[in-house]
Design a protein around this motif. Structure first.
Motif, mmCIF file in Angstrom:
data_model
loop_
_atom_site.group_PDB
_atom_site.id
_atom_site.type_symbol
_atom_site.label_atom_id
_atom_site.label_comp_id
_atom_site.label_asym_id
_atom_site.label_seq_id
_atom_site.Cartn_x
_atom_site.Cartn_y
_atom_site.Cartn_z
ATOM 1 N N UNK A 43 -1.094 -8.739 -8.659
ATOM 2 C CA UNK A 43 -2.268 -7.940 -9.021
ATOM 3 C C UNK A 43 -1.956 -6.474 -8.755
ATOM 4 N N UNK A 44 -2.512 -5.581 -9.570
ATOM 5 C CA UNK A 44 -2.179 -4.154 -9.449
ATOM 6 C C UNK A 44 -3.430 -3.285 -9.517
ATOM 7 N N UNK A 45 -3.250 -2.017 -9.077
ATOM 8 C CA UNK A 45 -4.270 -0.988 -9.282
ATOM 9 C C UNK A 45 -5.518 -1.117 -8.448
ATOM 10 N N UNK A 46 -5.446 -1.793 -7.304
ATOM 11 C CA UNK A 46 -6.630 -2.050 -6.496
ATOM 12 C C UNK A 46 -6.728 -1.101 -5.305
ATOM 13 N N UNK A 47 -7.937 -0.933 -4.782
ATOM 14 C CA UNK A 47 -8.137 -0.178 -3.547
ATOM 15 C C UNK A 47 -7.871 -1.099 -2.367
ATOM 16 N N UNK A 48 -7.181 -0.578 -1.359
ATOM 17 C CA UNK A 48 -6.820 -1.398 -0.214
ATOM 18 C C UNK A 48 -8.055 -1.970 0.476
ATOM 19 N N UNK B 113 11.402 -11.318 -2.727
ATOM 20 C CA UNK B 113 11.361 -12.011 -1.440
ATOM 21 C C UNK B 113 10.116 -12.879 -1.320
ATOM 22 N N UNK B 114 8.988 -12.378 -1.808
ATOM 23 C CA UNK B 114 7.747 -13.156 -1.780
ATOM 24 C C UNK B 114 7.888 -14.424 -2.606
ATOM 25 N N UNK B 115 8.518 -14.297 -3.755
ATOM 26 C CA UNK B 115 8.784 -15.458 -4.605
ATOM 27 C C UNK B 115 9.665 -16.462 -3.868
ATOM 28 N N UNK B 116 10.749 -15.982 -3.259
ATOM 29 C CA UNK B 116 11.676 -16.865 -2.550
ATOM 30 C C UNK B 116 11.009 -17.556 -1.369
ATOM 31 N N UNK B 117 10.099 -16.854 -0.696
ATOM 32 C CA UNK B 117 9.423 -17.419 0.473
ATOM 33 C C UNK B 117 8.257 -18.324 0.097
ATOM 34 N N UNK B 118 8.004 -18.463 -1.187
ATOM 35 C CA UNK B 118 6.926 -19.351 -1.629
ATOM 36 C C UNK B 118 5.544 -18.750 -1.503
ATOM 37 N N UNK B 119 5.452 -17.419 -1.487
ATOM 38 C CA UNK B 119 4.149 -16.770 -1.387
ATOM 39 C C UNK B 119 3.296 -17.073 -2.614
ATOM 40 N N UNK B 120 1.991 -17.020 -2.432
ATOM 41 C CA UNK B 120 1.075 -17.319 -3.529
ATOM 42 C C UNK B 120 0.878 -16.137 -4.467
ATOM 43 N N UNK B 121 1.058 -14.919 -3.936
ATOM 44 C CA UNK B 121 0.820 -13.749 -4.771
ATOM 45 C C UNK B 121 1.301 -12.487 -4.074
ATOM 46 N N UNK B 122 1.399 -11.426 -4.861
ATOM 47 C CA UNK B 122 1.655 -10.075 -4.362
ATOM 48 C C UNK B 122 0.549 -9.189 -4.917
ATOM 49 N N UNK B 123 0.046 -8.289 -4.077
ATOM 50 C CA UNK B 123 -0.989 -7.351 -4.508
ATOM 51 C C UNK B 123 -0.468 -5.933 -4.283
ATOM 52 N N UNK B 124 -0.474 -5.123 -5.346
ATOM 53 C CA UNK B 124 -0.019 -3.732 -5.271
ATOM 54 C C UNK B 124 -1.219 -2.814 -5.470
ATOM 55 N N UNK B 125 -1.527 -2.005 -4.476
ATOM 56 C CA UNK B 125 -2.653 -1.094 -4.614
ATOM 57 C C UNK B 125 -2.325 0.002 -5.613
ATOM 58 N N UNK B 126 -3.343 0.742 -6.022
ATOM 59 C CA UNK B 126 -3.159 1.788 -7.018
ATOM 60 C C UNK B 126 -2.303 2.947 -6.548
ATOM 61 N N UNK B 127 -2.025 3.005 -5.254
ATOM 62 C CA UNK B 127 -1.196 4.080 -4.709
ATOM 63 C C UNK B 127 0.285 3.700 -4.706
ATOM 64 N N UNK B 128 0.594 2.504 -5.140
ATOM 65 C CA UNK B 128 1.987 2.051 -5.174
ATOM 66 C C UNK B 128 2.607 2.318 -6.545
ATOM 67 N N UNK B 129 3.927 2.154 -6.624
ATOM 68 C CA UNK B 129 4.660 2.366 -7.863
ATOM 69 C C UNK B 129 4.167 1.405 -8.943
ATOM 70 N N UNK B 130 4.311 1.798 -10.192
ATOM 71 C CA UNK B 130 3.912 0.973 -11.332
ATOM 72 C C UNK B 130 4.731 -0.322 -11.352
ATOM 73 N N UNK C 154 0.841 -1.195 0.000
ATOM 74 C CA UNK C 154 0.000 0.000 0.000
ATOM 75 C C UNK C 154 0.880 1.251 0.000
ATOM 76 N N UNK C 155 0.854 1.970 -1.095
ATOM 77 C CA UNK C 155 1.632 3.202 -1.254
ATOM 78 C C UNK C 155 3.134 2.967 -1.097
ATOM 79 N N UNK C 156 3.610 1.823 -1.566
ATOM 80 C CA UNK C 156 5.053 1.582 -1.632
ATOM 81 C C UNK C 156 5.535 2.253 -2.907
ATOM 82 N N UNK C 157 6.337 3.299 -2.751
ATOM 83 C CA UNK C 157 6.678 4.148 -3.889
ATOM 84 C C UNK C 157 8.067 3.884 -4.460
ATOM 85 N N UNK C 158 8.952 3.334 -3.666
ATOM 86 C CA UNK C 158 10.321 3.125 -4.146
ATOM 87 C C UNK C 158 10.382 1.887 -5.043
ATOM 88 N N UNK C 159 10.809 2.029 -6.294
ATOM 89 C CA UNK C 159 10.846 0.880 -7.208
ATOM 90 C C UNK C 159 11.715 -0.262 -6.706
#
Length: 267
Positions: free
Chosen positions: A172-177, A135-152, A121-126
């Motif tokens: 997933x990208x562009x979502x409301x928290x 890190x999520x990939x390495x830890x075996x996470x199922x997914x990452x979700x980036x809200x619309x307030x985060x970097x492209x 949520x609003x993570x701006x640094x690329x």
């Protein structure tokens, strides 16, 4: 051999460093042998064009063969042309143009739902965003979700920082928290907010809650999460600092949190 740095084709590729061009075309830049190899190995259908200097292609013969096997045509370019295309100051002889491929949130929560996800949520640094995906990939996470307030997601710096993990883990990208957190609640996924106002991570470990389906919520590098965001989470947790460091880098803290869950879920 493409040898004119000012040709329309070269300029079109170079423009993909800008968000407007990426939004208009649905394409993005991919640079370097590692990232291109991951794309050709895991999602070859996304690679639209591959540009390489003759020297680079001689050095990366397996990558060249993978491109041939995937039916991707390789265009030879001069060093000067490649430099004009690339976003980096010292490119490694390879630039690919790929189709954007964000994941729909309904797919992340399909079937039995995720066991471990990261929400930005609003993570701006690329660099931070890309490293958290890695890190999520390495830890075996199922997914990452980036809200619309985060970097492209397809910002060249984000793509480079993932080191190819972009092609391994759904994002997933562009979502409301609020919409994302509602999905978590419906799926029975506990939301843990990583924040300095939270409880010690060791307490969560001792209680055994990290083994449950978990969504880690990470906020802005400077401001963290708002009080409203923290109230929406099931619990706030902080990674303790035992030394004299003033603070911890967001991506580093996220890596610790994701791996704590990964360890707990596999113990």
């Amino acid at each position: 051999m493409i040898d004119n740095p000012r040709s329309p084709r070269v300029r079109a590729v170079a423009k993909l460093a800008k968000r407007d061009a990426r939004s208009e075309t649905g394409l993005f830049l991919l640079e370097g042998p590692q990232a291109v190899t991951e794309a050709l190995t895991f999602r070859p259908e996304l690679v639209v064009e591959l540009f390489a200097t003759p020297t680079a292609l001689e050095r990366y013969t397996e990558l060249a063969q993978a491109a041939v096997d995937a039916g991707v045509e390789i265009e030879f370019v001069t060093e000067q042309v490649l430099t004009s295309m690339a976003d980096t100051v010292t490119p490694q002889g390879l630039v690919a143009v790929c189709r954007q491929f964000p994941t729909a949130i309904k797919d992340i929560f399909a079937d039995d739902g995720p066991r471990l996800i990261a929400i930005l949520e609003e993570v701006r640094d690329p660099g931070n965003a890309g490293t958290i995906i890695r890190a999520a990939d390495a830890a075996g996470a199922d997914a990452v979700i980036m809200t619309g307030r985060s970097v492209d997601l397809f910002n060249p710096k984000v793509v480079r920082a993932t080191t190819g993990s972009l092609f391994h883990v759904p994002v997933a990208v562009g979502l409301e928290l609020s919409a994302v957190l509602s999905r978590c609640t419906e799926a029975g996924v506990r939301v843990l907010a990583a924040d300095v106002k939270g409880d010690d991570l060791l307490a969560a470990r001792k209680e055994g809650i990290l083994a449950d389906p978990t969504a880690w919520l990470f906020g802005n590098e400077a401001r963290g999460l708002t009080d409203e965001d923290l109230a929406r989470a099931d619990r706030a947790v902080v990674v303790p600092i035992y030394g004299h460091a003033e603070s911890m880098n967001l991506a580093t803290a996220a890596s610790v949190c994701l791996y704590e869950s990964a360890f707990a879920q596999r113990s």
